[in-house]
Each structure stands twice: as structure tokens, then as C-alpha cells.
Scaffold this active site. Structure first.
Site, PDB file in Angstrom:
ATOM      1  N   ASP A  30      28.855  37.838  34.705  1.00 35.09           N
ATOM      2  CA  ASP A  30      30.374  37.360  35.274  1.00 35.09           C
ATOM      3  C   ASP A  30      31.245  37.409  34.166  1.00 35.09           C
ATOM      4  OD1 ASP A  30      32.291  36.245  37.113  1.00 35.09           O
ATOM      5  OD2 ASP A  30      31.900  34.331  36.136  1.00 35.09           O
ATOM      6  N   LEU A  31      32.548  37.405  34.367  1.00 37.31           N
ATOM      7  CA  LEU A  31      33.518  37.573  33.309  1.00 37.31           C
ATOM      8  C   LEU A  31      33.920  36.073  33.058  1.00 37.31           C
ATOM      9  CD1 LEU A  31      35.252  38.923  31.371  1.00 37.31           C
ATOM     10  CD2 LEU A  31      36.709  39.602  33.235  1.00 37.31           C
ATOM     11  N   ASP A  32      34.995  35.833  33.875  1.00 39.53           N
ATOM     12  CA  ASP A  32      35.820  34.382  33.959  1.00 39.53           C
ATOM     13  C   ASP A  32      34.883  33.372  33.796  1.00 39.53           C
ATOM     14  OD1 ASP A  32      37.949  35.859  34.154  1.00 39.53           O
ATOM     15  OD2 ASP A  32      38.084  35.760  36.444  1.00 39.53           O
ATOM     16  N   SER A  52      32.143  41.275  38.165  1.00 44.36           N
ATOM     17  CA  SER A  52      33.226  40.276  38.344  1.00 44.36           C
ATOM     18  C   SER A  52      34.101  40.618  39.324  1.00 44.36           C
ATOM     19  CB  SER A  52      34.343  40.512  37.117  1.00 44.36           C
ATOM     20  OG  SER A  52      35.400  39.791  37.367  1.00 44.36           O
ATOM     21  N   ALA A  53      34.518  39.591  40.102  1.00 49.29           N
ATOM     22  CA  ALA A  53      35.332  39.621  41.374  1.00 49.29           C
ATOM     23  C   ALA A  53      36.768  40.254  40.957  1.00 49.29           C
ATOM     24  CB  ALA A  53      35.483  38.462  42.198  1.00 49.29           C
ATOM     25  N   LYS A 100      32.317  37.226  46.345  1.00 47.20           N
ATOM     26  CA  LYS A 100      31.079  36.171  46.026  1.00 47.20           C
ATOM     27  C   LYS A 100      31.275  35.137  47.244  1.00 47.20           C
ATOM     28  CE  LYS A 100      30.999  37.361  41.298  1.00 47.20           C
ATOM     29  NZ  LYS A 100      31.226  36.960  39.680  1.00 47.20           N
ATOM     30  N   LYS A 142      36.893  29.669  41.759  1.00 41.83           N
ATOM     31  CA  LYS A 142      36.257  30.554  40.660  1.00 41.83           C
ATOM     32  C   LYS A 142      35.276  31.440  41.459  1.00 41.83           C
ATOM     33  CE  LYS A 142      36.652  27.376  36.879  1.00 41.83           C
ATOM     34  NZ  LYS A 142      36.013  26.467  35.936  1.00 41.83           N
ATOM     35  N   THR A 146      39.125  32.923  31.545  1.00 43.53           N
ATOM     36  CA  THR A 146      40.719  33.009  32.117  1.00 43.53           C
ATOM     37  C   THR A 146      40.995  32.359  33.177  1.00 43.53           C
ATOM     38  OG1 THR A 146      39.106  34.819  32.714  1.00 43.53           O
ATOM     39  CG2 THR A 146      41.020  35.597  31.383  1.00 43.53           C
ATOM     40  N   GLU A 177      26.377  33.088  35.661  1.00 47.17           N
ATOM     41  CA  GLU A 177      27.650  32.619  36.399  1.00 47.17           C
ATOM     42  C   GLU A 177      28.034  31.203  35.809  1.00 47.17           C
ATOM     43  OE1 GLU A 177      29.599  32.943  38.484  1.00 47.17           O
ATOM     44  OE2 GLU A 177      29.524  35.140  39.109  1.00 47.17           O
ATOM     45  N   ASP A 178      29.166  31.099  36.141  1.00 51.83           N
ATOM     46  CA  ASP A 178      29.872  29.664  36.180  1.00 51.83           C
ATOM     47  C   ASP A 178      30.239  29.102  37.270  1.00 51.83           C
ATOM     48  OD1 ASP A 178      31.982  31.258  36.159  1.00 51.83           O
ATOM     49  OD2 ASP A 178      33.215  29.841  35.565  1.00 51.83           O
TER      50      ASP A 178
HETATM   51  C1  G6P Z   1      37.386  36.022  39.278  1.00 51.11           C
HETATM   52  C2  G6P Z   1      37.828  34.693  39.194  1.00 51.11           C
HETATM   53  C3  G6P Z   1      38.514  34.184  40.261  1.00 51.11           C
HETATM   54  C4  G6P Z   1      39.700  35.359  40.778  1.00 51.11           C
HETATM   55  C5  G6P Z   1      38.961  36.532  40.965  1.00 51.11           C
HETATM   56  C6  G6P Z   1      39.860  37.967  41.267  1.00 51.11           C
HETATM   57  O1  G6P Z   1      36.248  35.878  40.292  1.00 51.11           O
HETATM   58  O2  G6P Z   1      36.952  33.702  38.925  1.00 51.11           O
HETATM   59  O3  G6P Z   1      39.419  32.985  40.164  1.00 51.11           O
HETATM   60  O4  G6P Z   1      40.644  34.997  41.901  1.00 51.11           O
HETATM   61  O5  G6P Z   1      38.165  36.798  39.966  1.00 51.11           O
HETATM   62  O6  G6P Z   1      40.517  38.061  40.284  1.00 51.11           O
HETATM   63  P1  G6P Z   1      41.995  39.083  40.230  1.00 51.11           P
HETATM   64  O7  G6P Z   1      41.993  39.263  38.760  1.00 51.11           O
HETATM   65  O8  G6P Z   1      41.578  40.287  40.831  1.00 51.11           O
HETATM   66  O9  G6P Z   1      43.021  38.573  40.820  1.00 51.11           O
HETATM   67 MG    MG Z   2      33.321  33.000  36.792  1.00 51.28          MG
END
Ligand code: G6P
Ligand code: MG
Length: 222
Positions: free
Chosen positions: A10-12, A115-116, A146, A46, A18, A170-171
Site C-alpha cells: 500500500d502507499l499511504d 493503492s486506492a 478496499k 484510510k 500522505t 498495509e496500514d
Molecule cells: C488511499 C488513501 C485514502 C484515499 C484513497 C484515494 O487509499 O488511504 O485516504 O481516499 O487513497 O485517494 P485519491 O488520491 O485517489 O483521492
Molecule cells: Mg494506507
């Protein structure tokens, strides 16, 4: 003997923080609409996609809006978010992230980003770690939020690995559930997750090595 062929990150909250900028931007939007929401509530956002996050926040504020207004708010939030992250650089990598990605590559384990976020690829580029990934699955490629496993299943497929050969880092709770729904092993990163939801928990990628992770994760799987 079980084999682990791939790591999906996962990224964030795993590679970079972020999440604080997502929170800042969503909060600014909520405040303009006349309400606020807490950091605990923010935890529920998240790993959750942009429009699904907006729906939750509006529900917290008790606000109902027409579709086009929701779209406008989501675009506005994204504009603020992009302003907040415009200067991110390799200095914004979480502790140990770069080293762990490098060790993963050196160990011959494939890596994917899962990542989402629709902004994931430019962020990874700015962080200077794009070249570590063999596959990049973001919110544009995987529209299902997710805990749907789509983002991770696409990552596994791109790496030619079966779900049971993958470990997901994942966090978020939604992310751990997504990985489990996809039949993958899990490593929970950070301190916000409930205890024992993942196969193995660590504060960050710092001090971990691919072999420690694989050993610990496999101890928990039957
Ligand atoms: C990640 C973050 C979420 C965020 C989602 C969509 O999964 O953890 O908090 O809403 O990405 O991000 P975006 O940059 O597409 O709005
Ligand atoms: Mg995350």
C-alpha cells in the site's frame, strides 16, 4: 514448503505519510460545509476511495447533496490535496521504506504497488522509488474500494503470483481486510490497527528484512 514470490505495498501509511494531507484536505472541505470530524473518524477513510470517503464524511455531517455537487466537492478536495503534496520528495519516505524496497529487489522478490489512490503513480515518482516496482496498481486501474480485494488481485496477477504466494503490507483495516478477502498474507504497518488483525505487525518497515517478514508471516499461516 510454502513459497512467497511477491510483496504488494500500500502507499499511504506504508511507503509515505500522505494520510495527513488527505485528512487536512477533507477537513477543510467539511469545515466549509460547517462541520468537523476527528482523527479517529479519519482512520475509517484510510484505504477507502475518494467518492466513498466523501460519502462517509457527508454522512458524519448529516448532509445530503446532489451527485454533481458531490463531484464538485471531490474535485475541490483533490485540488487542495495536490497543492499539499506538490513538494513531496524522497525526504517524505517513511523510515526504512527505501531500504526495504531495495532489500526486496535484492532478495529476488517481485514488488507491486497496490493503492486506492488515483494519485499514487506521480507520488511514487516524486518519492524516487518508482523503479523498485514491477507492477503499479492504483485507483484508476482498480476502481473497487478496499476491502474489495481487486487492487491486490490485479497486483498479484501482474506479478504472475498466486494470492497465497503474496504478502500485502498495509496500514489500514480496510486494506488488511482486502488482502485477506483476496487470500493473501498480511503485514500490518503502524500503530493504528487493532492488535492481531494482520499475520504480523510492525511499527514501520524500518528494521525489517524480507526474510524476517516471510518467517514471521508463515508462522501464522497453517
Ligand atoms: C488511499 C488513501 C485514502 C484515499 C484513497 C484515494 O487509499 O488511504 O485516504 O481516499 O487513497 O485517494 P485519491 O488520491 O485517489 O483521492
Ligand atoms: Mg494506507
Amino acid at each position: 514448503m510454502k513459497e512467497i514470490k511477491a510483496f504488494i505495498f500500500d502507499l499511504d501509511g506504508v511507503i509515505t505519510d500522505t494520510a495527513k494531507y488527505h485528512y487536512k484536505a477533507w477537513r477543510r472541505m467539511a469545515n466549509e460545509l460547517g462541520f468537523d470530524f476527528t482523527e479517529e473518524e479519519n482512520e475509517q477513510l484510510k484505504g477507502v476511495g475518494r467518492m466513498e470517503s466523501l460519502e462517509k464524511i457527508l454522512q458524519w455531517g448529516g448532509i445530503t447533496l446532489p451527485e454533481e455537487e458531490k463531484k464538485r466537492l471531490a474535485d475541490q478536495k483533490n485540488q487542495w490535496y495536490l497543492e499539499y503534496i506538490q513538494d513531496i520528495s524522497p525526504n517524505d519516505l517513511l523510515p526504512g521504506a527505501r531500504e526495504f524496497l531495495l532489500a526486496t529487489r535484492d532478495a529476488g522478490i517481485k514488488s507491486a504497488l497496490g493503492s486506492a489512490s488515483k494519485n499514487a503513480i506521480p507520488i511514487v515518482e516524486k518519492l524516487g522509488v518508482l523503479h523498485f516496482f514491477d507492477a503499479l496498481i492504483d485507483g484508476n486501474k482498480a476502481p473497487k474500494s478496499k476491502p474489495d480485494p481487486q487492487v491486490f488481485l490485479l497486483g498479484a496477477e501482474a506479478l504472475n503470483a498466486k494470492p497465497e504466494e503474496c504478502i500485502v503490507f498495509e496500514d489500514s483495516l480496510a486494506g488488511i481486510q482486502a488482502a485477506k478477502n483476496g487470500g493473501m498474507h498480511t503485514v500490518g504497518i503502524g500503530y493504528m490497527l487493532p492488535p492481531d488483525v494482520a499475520d504480523f505487525h510492525a511499527g514501520s518497515l524500518e528494521f525489517l528484512t524480507p526474510s524476517i517478514v516471510i518467517t514471521e508471516v508463515l508462522k501464522h499461516s497453517t
